[in-house]
Write a protein that holds these residues in place. Structure first.
Motif, short mmCIF file in Angstrom:
data_model
loop_
_atom_site.label_atom_id
_atom_site.label_comp_id
_atom_site.label_asym_id
_atom_site.label_seq_id
_atom_site.Cartn_x
_atom_site.Cartn_y
_atom_site.Cartn_z
N GLU A 65 0.83 -1.21 0.00
CA GLU A 65 0.00 0.00 0.00
C GLU A 65 0.86 1.26 0.00
N ILE A 66 1.93 1.26 0.76
CA ILE A 66 2.83 2.42 0.79
C ILE A 66 3.50 2.59 -0.57
N TYR A 67 3.87 1.49 -1.19
CA TYR A 67 4.47 1.55 -2.52
C TYR A 67 3.47 2.10 -3.53
N ARG A 68 2.22 1.71 -3.39
CA ARG A 68 1.16 2.21 -4.29
C ARG A 68 1.05 3.74 -4.19
N ILE A 69 1.11 4.26 -2.97
CA ILE A 69 1.06 5.72 -2.78
C ILE A 69 2.29 6.37 -3.39
N LYS A 70 3.45 5.78 -3.15
CA LYS A 70 4.68 6.37 -3.68
C LYS A 70 4.64 6.45 -5.20
N MET A 71 4.21 5.40 -5.85
CA MET A 71 4.14 5.40 -7.31
C MET A 71 3.14 6.44 -7.81
N LEU A 72 2.02 6.56 -7.14
CA LEU A 72 1.03 7.55 -7.52
C LEU A 72 1.59 8.96 -7.40
N LEU A 73 2.27 9.26 -6.30
CA LEU A 73 2.84 10.59 -6.10
C LEU A 73 3.96 10.86 -7.11
N ASP A 74 4.78 9.86 -7.38
CA ASP A 74 5.87 10.04 -8.35
C ASP A 74 5.33 10.37 -9.74
N THR A 75 4.34 9.64 -10.19
CA THR A 75 3.79 9.90 -11.52
C THR A 75 2.98 11.20 -11.55
N SER A 76 2.25 11.48 -10.50
CA SER A 76 1.43 12.70 -10.47
C SER A 76 2.27 13.96 -10.34
N SER A 77 3.46 13.85 -9.77
CA SER A 77 4.31 15.04 -9.62
C SER A 77 4.89 15.49 -10.97
N LYS A 78 4.72 14.68 -11.99
CA LYS A 78 5.20 15.04 -13.33
C LYS A 78 4.07 15.60 -14.20
N SER A 79 2.99 16.00 -13.57
CA SER A 79 1.82 16.53 -14.29
C SER A 79 2.17 17.82 -15.03
N SER A 80 1.47 18.06 -16.11
CA SER A 80 1.68 19.30 -16.86
C SER A 80 0.91 20.48 -16.25
N ASP A 81 -0.04 20.19 -15.40
CA ASP A 81 -0.83 21.22 -14.72
C ASP A 81 -0.03 21.77 -13.53
N ASP A 82 0.32 23.05 -13.57
CA ASP A 82 1.18 23.64 -12.53
C ASP A 82 0.55 23.58 -11.15
N PHE A 83 -0.76 23.86 -11.05
CA PHE A 83 -1.43 23.81 -9.75
C PHE A 83 -1.35 22.42 -9.16
N PHE A 84 -1.71 21.43 -9.96
CA PHE A 84 -1.72 20.04 -9.53
C PHE A 84 -0.31 19.57 -9.20
N LYS A 85 0.63 19.93 -10.05
CA LYS A 85 2.03 19.54 -9.84
C LYS A 85 2.56 20.11 -8.53
N SER A 86 2.26 21.35 -8.26
CA SER A 86 2.70 22.00 -7.02
C SER A 86 2.13 21.29 -5.79
N MET A 87 0.84 20.98 -5.83
CA MET A 87 0.19 20.32 -4.72
C MET A 87 0.77 18.93 -4.48
#
Length: 98
Positions: A65-87
């Protein structure tokens, strides 16, 4: 609350048409951001429910479960949306800290 709000997103827009003083309603872009945010929050919610279980042992589920969160945060931090990426970057920094 966000899950309930999304069910009524058309009502917000209709209310804005009928009430001229109602000017602070979410735009289509805002709804898109809310939907992306809900995807992340759902993972946290599901993980919390799995880890917090008291009717069964949960330690063997913890790492995946912790790995699942880490992977989600890693991929989401590369978003093209600046607001979302910052959060998400802020969430990722706190996650990595612990």
């Amino acid at each position: 609350m966000l899950v309930c709000a999304i069910k009524f997103k058309e009502v917000f827009a209709r209310h804005a048409l009928e009430d001229r003083e109602y000017i602070y309603f979410p735009s289509l872009e805002d709804w898109s951001k809310i939907e992306k945010l809900l995807e992340i929050l759902k993972v946290f919610y599901d993980t919390t429910n799995v880890i917090s279980g008291f009717d069964y042992p949960t330690f063997n589920l913890f790492l995946s479960e912790i790995y699942r969160i880490k992977m989600l945060l890693d991929t989401s931090s590369k978003s093209s949306d600046d607001f979302f990426k910052s959060m998400v970057t802020n969430m990722k920094e706190r996650f990595d800290k612990y």
